[in-house]
Design an enzyme around this catalytic site. Sequence first.
Site, mmCIF file in Angstrom:
data_model
loop_
_atom_site.group_PDB
_atom_site.id
_atom_site.type_symbol
_atom_site.label_atom_id
_atom_site.label_comp_id
_atom_site.label_asym_id
_atom_site.label_seq_id
_atom_site.Cartn_x
_atom_site.Cartn_y
_atom_site.Cartn_z
ATOM 1 N N LYS A 148 0.861 -1.193 0.000
ATOM 2 C CA LYS A 148 0.000 0.000 0.000
ATOM 3 C C LYS A 148 0.891 1.234 0.000
ATOM 4 C CE LYS A 148 -3.900 1.980 2.601
ATOM 5 N NZ LYS A 148 -4.801 1.797 3.749
ATOM 6 N N SER B 68 -9.685 1.927 2.803
ATOM 7 C CA SER B 68 -8.769 2.682 1.972
ATOM 8 C C SER B 68 -7.735 1.814 1.258
ATOM 9 C CB SER B 68 -8.045 3.747 2.792
ATOM 10 O OG SER B 68 -7.284 3.159 3.813
ATOM 11 N N SER C 217 -10.041 -0.351 7.038
ATOM 12 C CA SER C 217 -9.438 -0.214 5.717
ATOM 13 C C SER C 217 -8.714 -1.421 5.157
ATOM 14 C CB SER C 217 -8.491 0.992 5.711
ATOM 15 O OG SER C 217 -9.247 2.174 5.830
#
Lengths: 99, 479, 486
Positions: C76, C151, C175
């Site tokens: 990420k 997210s 997330s």
Amino acid sequence: MSLTPDQLRRIALLARIEVSDAEQRGVTERLNAVLGLIDQLQAVDTRGIEPMSHPLDGRLPVRQRLRADEVTEADRREAYQKGAPAAEKGLYLVPKVIE
Amino acid sequence: MAWEIVVGIESHTQLLTRSKMFSGAANAFGAAPNTQASAVDIALPGTLPVANLAAIEHAIRFGLAVQGRISARSVFARKNYFYPDLPKGYQISQYEIPIVQGGTVRFFVDKAEKSIRLTRAHLEEDAGKSLHENFTDLSGIDLNRAGTPLLEIVTEPELRGAKEAVAYARALHALVVWIGICDGNMQEGSFRCDANVSVRKIGDEELGTRCEIKNLNSFRFMEQAIEFEARRQIEILQDGGSIEQQTRLYDADRNETRPMRSKEDAQDYRYFPDPDLLPLVITEADIERIGASMPELPEQKRKRYAEKFDLPAYDVSLLTESREKANYFEQSLAAGFAAVTPKLAANWLNGEIASKMNDENLAFAALPVSPEGFAKLLSRVQDGTISQKAAKDVLTEMWAGQRDPDSVIAAKGLKQISDSGAIEKIVDEVLAANAKQVEDYRAGKEKAFNSLVGQVMKRSQGKANPAQVNETMRRKLAG
Amino acid sequence: MLNSTLSALGAALAAKQVSAVELTGLFLARIRALDGKLNAFITVDEEHSLAQARVADERRSHGAAGPLTGIPVAHKDIYCTRGLRTTCGSRMLAAYTSPYDAHVIERFDAAGAIQLGKTNMDEFAMGSSNETSHFGPVRNPWDTARVPGGSSGGSAAAVAARMAPAATGTDTGGSIRQPAALSGVSGLKPTYGVVSRYGMIAFASSLDQGGPLAKSAADLALLMNTMAGFDARDSTSLERPAEDYGRELNLNLAGLRIGLPKEYFGDGLEPDVRACVREATRWFEGQGAKMIEITLPNTALAVPVYYVIAPAEASSNLSRFDGVRYGHRAGEYADLAEMYRRTRAEGFGTEVKRRILIGTYVLSHGYYDAYYLQAQRARRLIAKDFAEAFARCDLIMGPTSPTTAFALGAKADDPVQMYLNDIFTIPAPLAGLPGLSIPCGFDATGLPVGLQIMGDYFAEAKMLGAAHRYQQATDWHLRAAREAPL
């Protein structure tokens, strides 16, 4: 709880974020919607309850670990300043700071 | 209309550590810009703080030295504001629960002892520096200082007047150096004070509105700044106006204070406990361990000197201005010269030695005369070998490098004439040669006595023991 | 190979059936083929990845290979990486290269894993749909007109589309778990403090935790063995003896007490979600687990509590983005004040600015007690609910999300609607508890449904064990996403 334009101006100043006149209304509306959500908290009876700033606060004894006083960082100025927006003679440059 | 000037002092002391408060970067003064700023100090994305053990221990030492309460659990809080020398956009400090609460600092103002209560002392990190000199419309930011550990020490508003405030600041400065938590170097910014100044009519119970004068880094400027600010406020009030609460800066060139931040920018620091740090827990065992490793505190030494040596409190306070001076005093007493009394040593240290050091801007650690040499010199005065005046000359030679006072005395022929026979002889000679003066004296003119004594001194090349000369002269003139 | 487990890939590498370079090349090719329409990656540097793969092969030839050596992992774009830029999905950091690696990245590097690229995410991790990224939204590999969740949407989509065999994410209010559910993959948020936050760009410090996403619980265990562990540079990192997260994969389900919170099965659930989750819990019951109805009475408080605390901490954490030392700086300004205002107005997107303003407000003078302190007190109530529940049960199960993947733009206009969708994932981080999401079926239109498993502090191995047993008996987690056929 509804934000007045003055209040919005004040928090935008504290947060150093420019909110243009055109954006003001839209931003205020959205913020008020969120405030409506979080205002539900006002109804909760929390008398006698300690605030919890660390998630494991209630269940595990955690205390700040202290670092031995040793110099462990070398000079890496060049690497750190490589992507700086403005730097000269090792200093970060900004518009003049007036005290 | 009598006014009272009320002062509270906030002192920022840079703690003597190798590394910074929350990062492992070096904490030394004077490095090239941004060469002692780690990723944490620059607040690169993703970096986190870890607290420095030595800084915590220094804070505990301070708490013990002022008999404050050391919090078993204290919390680091974020103080949020934007400034280019504050990389994170917040300063890690302590707000609701500081590491030390309360405490007392005792000091002298004009020989009167005063006791001031501290509100608190808390740990925080210093900000970087903005440099304006080499740039026109720009400022250069150096983050070497960002993250340096600070202990902020806050007094209750119990100081009255500039003089008292400065006396407190000096005493606090001496104390933090004494216990080894700060190097006290004010030119380098190791010890900085903010003064909160307000005025009120004597007898008023309520405090007036205060203004804060920031970043006073010399005692002289502190005194001047507080005096100016008090005058400024009094004038306003006398004119019927009111004081606006402000943060102000002292301009030494103009000897005035001026406002620092505009009204609109009234700060809301939005303090909240720093979620990246856990509560600081200090146990009784920690406190005991640190207490055991501390040197005898100024307070303890003062008490001991007063009791054991029977010295007045004011003298004792001067002797204990620094650990080095107190050690010097103790070592000179222990040098083995029985004739050297505590009172004699104290007088010389607080008098002659202190003034020479002041002239040369020396610290006690750099004193060129050893305690043993000093003690020997004093014993020669005490046993009459040399006069007080001659001793001062010997001291000057020793200051310049001469190690043994006896050699200097011999070389300069400073030995006093203390033999009563020899003195009697000279007195007789002078009396015989100055019949008129003798008559004048017997007629009541005291000045004649001094003149006769002066002649004895001259005849003996200043070596006659003055006390003996006086006594002999009086005796012979009387008889 | 694209659908192989991490241990199968490890075995193939060990048996020299495939080299790290070949394996990496395989996934890079898949990215080239699919990512144009999915937008799961912000940065891919093929040469960088292949160079690492060559090093991994070298290591293996010297007999110094571990379970993850040569295995490509997508990260990420919130984890700082020296070799690849780190944008956090924001214009503020669009050109930023970190001079240091995050602790998590260092651990993967030490294990010999390959950095496959940096995945797309909601800007500064603020969002549940991956629509707030400066680099465009990520599309759900099951239906590209829909969101993958957020997210960590890029990481979830990358794994779901088999563009990466494993990925890292972060979870603050859900997330990792929510995108895992919406994209049909498995994702774990560990107990707070288990994975170091050093180098993981901060959103809400007391809630953020890094964790893995992969196709199965067994893979998650392997990834946790590398990711987890004490880091002296993170004061909130916990010092604990090392553990093998795969040690309870063959968990005995008989007698396992599973709590089903009645608040998680209320009216807001889509019917298909309810059906799939119920089916899953019935399977556990069939294996001898004891289902206990429990109550977490303060569940409804979680969303307002979260939306006070998270923005408050974020408003402070994001103050460092001021254009002075790194990142975006406005092009035009008359003075310092204007530089700050413009830089931050330009660098941050709408949702981020909104949360900073909310956060600033709830911390400000006069409102701190009523909002921030009140929320931190209510937080304790939520934690207490769980403490009481875990006295009666070993694990808690329920839906991860009340809905399956929604259409792009469907909730973008109504932030509060979006926030309410996080209702089941928000409570765990508030209490610092671990949470896991695994696929447990599909709705009528073929969109994945996620089962959430929560445990007490440090119960990850047990949670993964329950999940693994379920995955041995089902194949939801093995299905290929419709828009990313194998």
